[in-house]
Design a protein around this motif. Structure first.
Motif, PDB file in Angstrom:
ATOM      1  N   VAL A  37      87.133  78.887  76.126  1.00 42.58           N
ATOM      2  CA  VAL A  37      87.237  77.535  76.678  1.00 42.58           C
ATOM      3  C   VAL A  37      86.519  76.593  75.712  1.00 42.58           C
ATOM      4  N   ARG A  38      87.259  75.623  75.181  1.00 44.28           N
ATOM      5  CA  ARG A  38      86.696  74.624  74.270  1.00 44.28           C
ATOM      6  C   ARG A  38      86.363  73.391  75.111  1.00 44.28           C
ATOM      7  N   THR A  39      85.129  72.888  74.998  1.00 46.42           N
ATOM      8  CA  THR A  39      84.708  71.754  75.825  1.00 46.42           C
ATOM      9  C   THR A  39      84.083  70.645  74.990  1.00 46.42           C
ATOM     10  N   LYS A  40      84.142  69.430  75.534  1.00 45.62           N
ATOM     11  CA  LYS A  40      83.377  68.297  75.029  1.00 45.62           C
ATOM     12  C   LYS A  40      82.389  67.974  76.140  1.00 45.62           C
ATOM     13  N   GLY A  47      73.226  60.333  76.179  1.00 40.94           N
ATOM     14  CA  GLY A  47      74.568  59.836  75.887  1.00 40.94           C
ATOM     15  C   GLY A  47      75.285  60.524  74.743  1.00 40.94           C
ATOM     16  N   GLY A  48      74.636  61.470  74.068  1.00 36.57           N
ATOM     17  CA  GLY A  48      75.266  62.164  72.946  1.00 36.57           C
ATOM     18  C   GLY A  48      76.384  63.099  73.403  1.00 36.57           C
ATOM     19  N   VAL A  49      77.401  63.263  72.574  1.00 40.80           N
ATOM     20  CA  VAL A  49      78.531  64.141  72.893  1.00 40.80           C
ATOM     21  C   VAL A  49      78.524  65.318  71.933  1.00 40.80           C
ATOM     22  N   VAL A  50      78.637  66.529  72.485  1.00 40.42           N
ATOM     23  CA  VAL A  50      78.708  67.741  71.670  1.00 40.42           C
ATOM     24  C   VAL A  50      79.944  68.533  72.066  1.00 40.42           C
ATOM     25  N   GLU A  51      80.432  69.341  71.114  1.00 36.65           N
ATOM     26  CA  GLU A  51      81.538  70.242  71.404  1.00 36.65           C
ATOM     27  C   GLU A  51      80.992  71.653  71.420  1.00 36.65           C
TER      28      GLU A  51
END
Length: 185
Positions: A37-40, A47-51
């Motif tokens: 499962v690939r997630t964002k 507030g940072g976004v990681v994958e």
């Protein structure tokens, strides 16, 4: 606990001592190898976004986020004071938690505090607010190209781009998420 195979958009999970909200997920079944499962993930606190990728059987603890209506009372320069509208308990929050979230909020308006395990980490203002224009230059005649705007200062001190027909003393409806002018009231 929620398994990676059951991920959905909007779920909040605890991972690596942080709280993340799932923005996007995708179940991937490659031709060779095991599915994953690939997630964002969006870090709710900063507030940072990681994958990140997970095996479908991996489990993460679900984070319980409390949203509570609180009345914004006042700011004494360092701290912002809020009162619970049900129990009348007061809390004080520092500027590092508030950030720009109160840019369009007047004193005595109701906002939502966002907390995890009793620790408030964010403030959510109402979606739309009505504010009085305190400073505004008059629109120039002939400057009527489509979509022409001018800067105005509202009663909270924030600057908003408005159409040329808005004048000082008008009451505006403003979207607090984008800071955009919606309409005159």
């Amino acid at each position: 606990m929620v398994s990676a195979g059951d991920f959905k958009n909007g779920i909040t999970i605890e991972l690596d001592n942080n709280i993340y909200q799932i923005i996007d997920f995708q179940h991937v079944k490659p031709g060779k190898g095991a599915a994953f499962v690939r997630t964002k993930l969006k870090n709710i606190k900063n507030g940072g976004v990681v994958e990140k990728t997970f095996r479908p059987t991996e489990k993460c603890p679900k984070a319980h986020i409390d949203r509570k209506d609180m009345q914004y009372l006042y700011n004494d320069g360092e701290l912002y004071y809020f009162m619970d509208v049900e129990t009348f308990d007061q809390i004080a929050l520092g500027e590092e938690i508030i950030g720009d979230s109160l840019k369009f909020v007047k004193e005595n308006e109701v906002v939502k505090t966002v907390a995890h395990a009793g620790n408030v980490f964010a403030i959510e203002p109402p979606l739309n607010v009505e504010l009085l224009v305190t400073e505004c230059e008059p629109g120039e005649k002939g400057n009527t190209a489509q979509g022409a705007t001018k800067p105005c200062i509202v009663e909270t001190g924030a600057q908003v781009l408005v159409p040329l027909f808005v004048n000082e003393g008008d009451t505006l409806k403003i979207d607090t998420r984008t800071g955009e002018y919606l309409s005159r009231v």
